[in-house]
Design an enzyme around this catalytic site. Sequence first.
Site, PDB file in Angstrom:
ATOM      1  N   GLY A   1       0.823  -1.201   0.000  1.00 18.13           N
ATOM      2  CA  GLY A   1       0.000   0.000   0.000  1.00 18.13           C
ATOM      3  C   GLY A   1       0.852   1.242   0.000  1.00 18.13           C
TER       4      GLY A   1
ATOM      5  N   GLU B   1      11.449  -8.538   1.001  1.00 12.62           N
ATOM      6  CA  GLU B   1      10.859  -9.868   0.841  1.00 12.62           C
ATOM      7  C   GLU B   1       9.371  -9.736   0.559  1.00 12.62           C
ATOM      8  OE1 GLU B   1      11.793 -13.211   3.682  1.00 12.62           O
ATOM      9  OE2 GLU B   1      12.763 -11.552   4.745  1.00 12.62           O
TER      10      GLU B   1
ATOM     11  N   PRO C   1      -5.953   7.834  15.420  1.00 12.57           N
ATOM     12  CA  PRO C   1      -4.594   8.301  15.713  1.00 12.57           C
ATOM     13  C   PRO C   1      -3.831   7.377  16.679  1.00 12.57           C
ATOM     14  CG  PRO C   1      -6.155  10.104  15.899  1.00 12.57           C
ATOM     15  CD  PRO C   1      -6.958   8.845  15.709  1.00 12.57           C
TER      16      PRO C   1
ATOM     17  N   GLU D   1       5.090  -2.627  -5.046  1.00 15.30           N
ATOM     18  CA  GLU D   1       5.772  -3.118  -3.845  1.00 15.30           C
ATOM     19  C   GLU D   1       5.981  -4.621  -3.831  1.00 15.30           C
ATOM     20  OE1 GLU D   1       3.882  -1.629  -0.324  1.00 15.30           O
ATOM     21  OE2 GLU D   1       4.568   0.417  -0.722  1.00 15.30           O
TER      22      GLU D   1
END
Length: 144
Positions: free
Chosen positions: A36, A110, A73, A56
């Site tokens: 992401g 990885e 938060p 990614e």
Amino acid sequence: MDDVVLRPVAGVVARDADGRVLLVRRRDDGTWGLPGGGVEAGETWARAAVRECREESGWEVRVDGLLGVYSDPATQVHRYPDGARRHVVGVVVTAVALRRVGAPDDEVTEVGFFAPDRLPSPLFAPDAPVLADVVSGRPPPHLR
């Protein structure tokens, strides 16, 4: 929280044919997390999730639903190794892993698929509540 920057991100929980979850190991801190990243201007949440997953992990995915929106938060403010603090507001989609189409980018060391009850550690802190929702069995969408 004056030094915290708000960052919209898209994440993806991609599963293979065996129901395992695709995770990437981050180069910056060695934690495992979901593919992401930032949503770019002119991009939808789903497109950003698909693009980030491919960049990614090297995997092409097909989005098939919404897992949830994560903005608390308490779990979504993160200090990166370079000292930057970000309040991540993430929309996380679910997806089917279709095929490997390339290599992961240089942010990742990885890539692997893991059974939801056998996730590696350490986990990237902002992804921990997302993965907890994945293993909980509670139906989406989740709003945290």
